[in-house]
Design an enzyme around this catalytic site. Structure first.
Site, mmCIF file in Angstrom:
data_model
loop_
_atom_site.group_PDB
_atom_site.id
_atom_site.type_symbol
_atom_site.label_atom_id
_atom_site.label_comp_id
_atom_site.label_asym_id
_atom_site.label_seq_id
_atom_site.Cartn_x
_atom_site.Cartn_y
_atom_site.Cartn_z
ATOM 1 N N PHE A 106 36.093 5.921 -78.988
ATOM 2 C CA PHE A 106 36.223 4.467 -78.988
ATOM 3 C C PHE A 106 34.894 3.737 -79.095
ATOM 4 C CE2 PHE A 106 35.163 4.801 -74.507
ATOM 5 C CZ PHE A 106 34.570 3.588 -74.202
ATOM 6 N N LYS A 107 33.775 4.440 -78.880
ATOM 7 C CA LYS A 107 32.479 3.782 -78.939
ATOM 8 C C LYS A 107 32.063 3.403 -80.363
ATOM 9 C CE LYS A 107 31.433 4.737 -74.508
ATOM 10 N NZ LYS A 107 32.315 5.809 -74.120
ATOM 11 N N ASP A 108 32.823 3.848 -81.367
ATOM 12 C CA ASP A 108 32.453 3.594 -82.760
ATOM 13 C C ASP A 108 32.176 2.124 -83.037
ATOM 14 O OD1 ASP A 108 32.377 6.092 -84.065
ATOM 15 O OD2 ASP A 108 34.551 6.185 -84.114
ATOM 16 N N THR A 140 29.136 7.792 -76.026
ATOM 17 C CA THR A 140 28.230 6.728 -76.439
ATOM 18 C C THR A 140 27.122 7.266 -77.339
ATOM 19 O OG1 THR A 140 28.612 5.257 -74.551
ATOM 20 C CG2 THR A 140 26.485 5.098 -75.617
#
Length: 439
Positions: A106-108, A140
């Site tokens: 999800f850090k994309d 991250t």
């Protein structure tokens, strides 16, 4: 827009300085002076908008005063160029799959958005070179490293705890080369984060290297994560979930480590997104969960778990939550509940979720799902954030569920490369010497 420090000592700054500096001189985190409210028309039409259109509308409200509209639109459309689907898992419970981007985590969005925004400000300000420091507990590092890869004028140093990230996570930021350097710290994530913060407080070093951070302590890193929540709500509306006129019935369950993701959700709510409440789902690093119970915040050294991206003992973004709610334990508890699960409970949830629904969750998503199972009330719709592709924890997922997990092609590329990292003690003097040698 101006940005103030949560410690209220340093003077306010513009977005340019907030992004480039990362951390305020008084060690506080930057916050916008105001949180813009989106129009009623936006929410009435949101179901007819795609992810990029929604993200640009939100980004324009947050950053439009400081970034040219065409530049901002280009940044958003380059950053959010993949799907974030909402998948129905069972009645009233959905999974928001945040792992369809390049690094399968999800850090994309946050990492790539910040890379482009920082690059824009660096070029605009004429700085010759900026050094980005980022501490990671797993995901991250890959998002930031891949987001900044090859960006002119920016060097990236990723600090990660030795032996405490999965092999795929590690390969995603230790095999890139170019302007990316991986530092393998003999300690925990909290030790990595402490090294980064110490470097920021070292005025001589900070000025010499033009240091900034790409952790969620940076406003350009955590605010774009609000995009997810608007997009999830739009999909629910598009699918007719609110046909009984209950747009405020949505509960988001967020696997939480450093609390940047859930902060993005809270900002979305304060910008007008109808959300009933949030659940911060923790592993056994239950600092926030205990705060909710006692009203006392007691950070401690993190412990290693199978949900390693949440192995944080002193969540940086907790101060943002405290600032938003004016240090009111009652106000925080009214909007956010908590949950904490052991490795055994997480494993059991992964097994039962698979058996009951056929859905394969990674350990972090399993925490979010279990929290909804236990806390969702009648008439509510729950969304848990599935933050990483199960293949990023292939060994654990296969051992626990007995299901073979295929590695996506975009991750296989990393696995074929050789790891290159710099060993480092947890002592700041050693890290400082390393950074100085690069100047």
């Amino acid at each position: 827009m101006r940005y103030y420090s949560t410690n209220k000592i340093a003077p306010s700054v513009g977005l340019n300085d907030a992004v480039i500096d990362g951390l305020a001189p008084d060690r506080g985190l930057y916050m916008p002076n105001k949180i813009p409210r989106l129009s009623i028309e936006f929410f009435e039409n949101i179901q007819n908008m795609n992810l990029q259109e929604i993200s640009f509308a939100v980004a324009d409200a947050l950053f439009g005063e400081d970034v040219d509209a065409e530049v901002l639109k280009q940044i958003v459309y380059e950053t959010v160029n993949f799907d974030i689907p909402l998948v129905k898992v069972k009645d009233n419970i959905y999974s928001l799959e945040l792992f369809h981007g390049p690094t399968a985590a999800f850090k994309d969005v946050g990492g790539r958005f910040m890379a482009r925004l920082l690059g824009y400000f660096v070029k605009k300000s004429g700085n010759k070179k900026v050094t980005v420091l980022v501490a990671t507990s797993g995901d991250t590092g890959s998002a930031v490293a891949n987001g900044f890869l090859g960006v002119d004028g920016i060097e990236v140093v990723v600090l990660y705890p030795k032996g405490l990230v999965s092999e795929i996570q590690e390969k995603q930021f230790t095999t890139l080369g170019q302007n990316i350097t991986a530092v393998e710290v003999d300690g925990t994530f909290d030790d990595c984060q402490a090294l980064v913060k110490s470097a920021f407080m070292d005025r001589e070093l900070k000025e010499k290297l033009n240091l900034t951070s790409a952790n969620s302590i940076n406003v350009a890193r955590f605010l774009p994560q609000s995009f997810y929540y608007f997009h999830a709500w739009a999909q629910l509306k598009r699918d007719g979930v609110f046909k009984e006129g209950k747009p405020n019935s949505v509960v988001f369950s967020v696997p939480s480590g450093n609390f940047g993701n859930i902060c993005g959700g809270i900002f979305a709510h304060w910008m007008g997104l109808p959300v009933k409440r949030f659940i911060a789902a923790n592993n056994s690093n239950d600092i926030f969960y205990k705060y909710l119970q006692t009203g006392v915040y007691e950070p401690r050294q993190s412990t290693a778990t199978i949900a390693n991206a949440m192995d944080v003992g002193d969540p940086s973004n907790f101060v943002r939550i405290m600032d938003l709610y004016k240090n009111s334990h009652g106000a925080i508890s009214a909007d956010i509940s908590g949950a904490s699960y052991s490795d055994e409970q997480i494993s059991a949830t992964m097994k039962s979720l698979l058996a009951q629904t056929g859905y394969v969750a990674d350990p972090h998503g399993a925490c979010g799902y279990r929290a909804l199972e236990e806390q969702l009330k009648s008439g509510e719709t729950g969304v848990f954030l599935e933050t990483a592709h199960p293949s990023k924890f292939k060994e654990s997922v296969e051992r626990i569920t007995g299901v073979a997990v295929e590695i996506p092609d975009r991750l296989k590329v990393f696995m074929e490369r050789s790891k290159i990292s710099v060993p480092m003690s947890r002592e700041y003097s050693a890290f400082r010497s390393f950074l100085e040698s690069r100047s």
